[in-house]
Design an enzyme around this catalytic site. Structure first.
Site: not given
Length: 390
Positions: A316, A318
């Site tokens: 979703h 980094a």
């Protein structure tokens, strides 16, 4: 090893399939993944995305499928948190115009713990149908919170796309209504499990299908998903208004919405299961999604590949490499600000207290994307131009 040569942990009741190297996981997240793999109702295997880090009960960036139960903490307290994106017809934007747009956004969209001073139009709210006790209790308060950003890693970002167009991305969730629903049903799950003598960790307390609270939570969770989308949609409307006030000829298209904190009944491996995605995005074949980096790195619009082994999911974002406290303690304000200024980004770092959302507190987004090539195809890369943070 699974087909891409990544690790499979086989020491627990169920396998844990990793889309990163085991040594790249922080110890807390790894232990939480092991706990999931030993749940008696967990199904098939646990999938861990490349952006994973320690959460509460369940790692962020994890997918858990269950049979016959739902776990409030495997969804999390920000039910329906997610992103939406919108393309403009602009191919470039002047820095002065950008600054004026950001100024209007800040004037019309409350951030952090702030909310609107007046109730918003109820037409923006999802319709309340059926028995939704917590939603009903919190409805009036929610009228002041719809169209607000919240805090933490939530953001509004104006971006330059590799397709040549200026894009807008908003990341936010269900605000206090989702938080209250989550905590209410987690507490009930704890009570039910203790009364039944279940040997389950409190932070993974579950609601069985046989309980009325299973359906109550699911219905209220679904409402919070709708509220989170409505919240993002209203903010996007306010951002569109800001653009229009500064650049009257601007047009908008290609709205995309993707939540990453939810549970849903789905078919996987020939069985109907409840898939909990906590900080993970559904990525069915051909399905559009968003994977943001940080306020100093690229984000990506992607299409899912429908990979069965990840329960048709992907990362979703980094993912954090430092806790918020670590970032404030270890990162240097001048260094982080200098890097953002060199890229010409209108950023949101003003002091040490903002360092928990500095690019240095996040994983390398390029490595995250490389680790999930079997999960998504990149369609458009988005470079940040200006950021409003919660």
């Amino acid at each position: 090893m699974h087909k891409n040569g990544r690790a499979i942990i086989k020491t627990e009741k169920l396998p844990i399939k990793l889309w990163l190297k085991e040594e790249q996981m922080d110890e807390g997240a790894l232990q939480q993944a092991r706990n999931l793999a030993n749940l008696p109702f967990a199904f098939k295997h646990i999938a861990i995305m490349p952006d994973t880090h320690q959460g509460y009960g369940m790692p962020i960036g994890a997918i858990l499928a269950t049979k016959g139960v739902i776990i409030p903490n495997a969804v999390g307290v920000d039910i329906g948190c997610g992103m939406c994106s919108l393309r403009t017809n602009l191919t470039e934007i002047d820095t002065d115009d950008l600054k004026e747009i950001i100024k209007i956004i800040r004037e019309t969209i409350p951030v952090g713990f702030n909310r609107h001073k007046t109730a918003q139009d109820p037409a923006w709210m999802p319709e309340v149908t059926g028995n939704l006790p917590i939603v009903t209790q919190e409805y009036d308060n929610a009228l002041y919170q719809i169209g607000t950003l919240g805090s933490g890693n939530h953001f509004i970002e104006i971006q330059q796309g590799s397709d040549g167009y200026i894009w807008i991305m908003v990341h936010s969730g269900s605000r206090n209504i989702g938080f209250t629903v989550a905590n209410h049903y987690h507490a009930i799950a704890q009570e039910l499990n203790q009364a039944a003598g279940e040997d389950i960790a409190n932070d993974l307390a579950f609601l069985p299908e046989s309980s009325k609270y299973f359906t109550l939570y699911k219905n209220e969770m679904d409402y919070c998903l709708e509220f989170a989308l409505a919240n993002r949609t209203l903010m996007m409307e306010r951002v569109k208004t800001a653009f229009t006030q500064v650049i009257p000829e601007v047009e908008f298209a290609d709205f995309i919405n993707k939540p990453h904190n939810f549970a849903a009944e789905e078919e996987h491996f020939g069985e109907t299961v409840i898939v909990h995605r906590k900080g993970a995005t559904r990525a069915r074949k051909g399905e559009w999604g968003m994977i943001p980096g940080s306020q100093g790195t690229r984000s990506f619009l992607v299409k899912g590949k429908g990979e069965a082994q990840s329960f048709q999911s992907c990362a979703h974002g980094a993912g954090r490499i430092m806790s918020r406290a670590q970032a404030r303690k270890q990162l240097d304000v001048r260094t982080e600000v200098k890097a953002l200024k060199e890229q010409g980004i209108l950023h949101a770092i003003r002091s040490r207290k903002d360092l928990d959302e500095a690019p240095g507190s996040y994983k390398d987004i390029d490595e995250v994307m490389d680790n999930q090539k079997d999960l998504v195809d990149i369609q458009i890369e988005l470079q940040p131009l200006a950021v409003v943070k919660g």
